[in-house]
Design a protein around this motif. Sequence first.
Motif, PDB file in Angstrom:
ATOM      1  N   MET A   1      -2.777  11.673   2.218  1.00  0.00           N
ATOM      2  CA  MET A   1      -3.812  11.460   1.228  1.00  0.00           C
ATOM      3  C   MET A   1      -3.236  11.754  -0.150  1.00  0.00           C
ATOM      4  SD  MET A   1      -7.554  13.064   1.051  1.00  0.00           S
ATOM      5  CE  MET A   1      -8.279  13.345  -0.517  1.00  0.00           C
ATOM      6  N   ILE A   2      -3.486  10.837  -1.063  1.00  0.00           N
ATOM      7  CA  ILE A   2      -3.045  11.001  -2.437  1.00  0.00           C
ATOM      8  C   ILE A   2      -4.253  10.837  -3.366  1.00  0.00           C
ATOM      9  CG2 ILE A   2      -0.682  10.277  -1.973  1.00  0.00           C
ATOM     10  CD1 ILE A   2      -1.416   7.532  -3.075  1.00  0.00           C
ATOM     11  N   THR A   3      -4.146  11.381  -4.565  1.00  0.00           N
ATOM     12  CA  THR A   3      -5.252  11.324  -5.508  1.00  0.00           C
ATOM     13  C   THR A   3      -4.750  10.855  -6.865  1.00  0.00           C
ATOM     14  OG1 THR A   3      -6.279  13.202  -4.378  1.00  0.00           O
ATOM     15  CG2 THR A   3      -7.111  12.665  -6.572  1.00  0.00           C
ATOM     16  N   PRO A   4      -5.209   9.673  -7.317  1.00  0.00           N
ATOM     17  CA  PRO A   4      -4.827   9.229  -8.660  1.00  0.00           C
ATOM     18  C   PRO A   4      -5.619   9.997  -9.712  1.00  0.00           C
ATOM     19  CG  PRO A   4      -6.280   7.621  -7.650  1.00  0.00           C
ATOM     20  CD  PRO A   4      -6.016   8.684  -6.615  1.00  0.00           C
ATOM     21  N   ARG A   5      -5.002  10.216 -10.858  1.00  0.00           N
ATOM     22  CA  ARG A   5      -5.659  10.919 -11.960  1.00  0.00           C
ATOM     23  C   ARG A   5      -5.617  10.033 -13.203  1.00  0.00           C
ATOM     24  NH1 ARG A   5      -6.752  16.022 -11.174  1.00  0.00           N
ATOM     25  NH2 ARG A   5      -5.810  17.155  -9.463  1.00  0.00           N
ATOM     26  N   ALA A   6      -6.738   9.970 -13.916  1.00  0.00           N
ATOM     27  CA  ALA A   6      -6.772   9.184 -15.151  1.00  0.00           C
ATOM     28  C   ALA A   6      -5.789   9.748 -16.170  1.00  0.00           C
ATOM     29  CB  ALA A   6      -8.183   9.164 -15.722  1.00  0.00           C
ATOM     30  N   ASP A   7      -5.674  11.080 -16.220  1.00  0.00           N
ATOM     31  CA  ASP A   7      -4.733  11.751 -17.118  1.00  0.00           C
ATOM     32  C   ASP A   7      -3.833  12.647 -16.278  1.00  0.00           C
ATOM     33  OD1 ASP A   7      -5.874  10.758 -19.572  1.00  0.00           O
ATOM     34  OD2 ASP A   7      -7.546  12.141 -19.207  1.00  0.00           O
ATOM     35  N   ALA A   8      -2.556  12.637 -16.584  1.00  0.00           N
ATOM     36  CA  ALA A   8      -1.636  13.508 -15.861  1.00  0.00           C
ATOM     37  C   ALA A   8      -2.045  14.959 -16.064  1.00  0.00           C
ATOM     38  CB  ALA A   8      -0.202  13.288 -16.335  1.00  0.00           C
ATOM     39  N   VAL A  30      -5.214   2.459   0.738  1.00  0.00           N
ATOM     40  CA  VAL A  30      -6.620   2.086   0.714  1.00  0.00           C
ATOM     41  C   VAL A  30      -7.312   3.070  -0.210  1.00  0.00           C
ATOM     42  CG1 VAL A  30      -8.744   1.893   2.066  1.00  0.00           C
ATOM     43  CG2 VAL A  30      -6.562   1.166   3.059  1.00  0.00           C
ATOM     44  N   LEU A  31      -8.017   2.559  -1.194  1.00  0.00           N
ATOM     45  CA  LEU A  31      -8.748   3.415  -2.125  1.00  0.00           C
ATOM     46  C   LEU A  31     -10.102   3.743  -1.513  1.00  0.00           C
ATOM     47  CD1 LEU A  31      -8.677   4.664  -4.978  1.00  0.00           C
ATOM     48  CD2 LEU A  31      -9.792   2.578  -5.781  1.00  0.00           C
ATOM     49  N   ILE A  32     -10.432   5.026  -1.430  1.00  0.00           N
ATOM     50  CA  ILE A  32     -11.693   5.483  -0.832  1.00  0.00           C
ATOM     51  C   ILE A  32     -12.479   6.246  -1.879  1.00  0.00           C
ATOM     52  CG2 ILE A  32     -12.743   6.896   0.978  1.00  0.00           C
ATOM     53  CD1 ILE A  32     -10.175   6.439   2.617  1.00  0.00           C
ATOM     54  N   ASP A  33     -13.777   5.905  -1.996  1.00  0.00           N
ATOM     55  CA  ASP A  33     -14.637   6.581  -2.962  1.00  0.00           C
ATOM     56  C   ASP A  33     -16.054   6.635  -2.402  1.00  0.00           C
ATOM     57  OD1 ASP A  33     -15.333   7.874  -5.304  1.00  0.00           O
ATOM     58  OD2 ASP A  33     -14.709   6.246  -6.626  1.00  0.00           O
TER      59      ASP A  33
END
Length: 121
Positions: A1-8, A30-33
Motif C-alpha cells: 500500500m502506498i499513499t500519494p501526497r499533494a505536497d511532499a 489501483v487508486l482506492i478512495d
Amino acid sequence: MITPRADAKAHGAGMKVDGLLDSDIGKTAVLIDDLVTRADSKLEAVSILTAQGLTVKDIVVLIDRKQGGREQLAAQGLDLHAALTMDKMLGFYVEVGRLSQERYQDTVDRLEALNRFFDKM
C-alpha cells in the motif's frame, strides 16, 4: 500500500508517495478512495503516482455521488468502480421507508441543481 501526497512531507524522507519502493516502479496501481464527487483529487493522485513511475488505470470508491467524477475520469482514460451510487442509495432509503418521496425528490432536485452549477464552472 502506498499513499500519494499533494505536497511532499516536510519531515522524514520528504517523499511525494509514502511506502513506494524502488521495486514498485513500472507496476500498475489501483487508486482506492472513499467517494467521488468531482474527480479533481483523484486526477491529482493519479498524476503524482504516474510521475513516480506507476501506471494507474482504475479507481475504486465506496460511493459515486454521480456528480461528474466518472465522466472526468473517463475523459482521462481511467475507469471508475463504485460499490454504491447516490441514486441507488436514495432509492433504497425510500424503499425501506427511511426517506419520504418528498424528501427524495427534494434531494434529487438539489443534486441536479448542484450538477448544473458544476457544469458552468
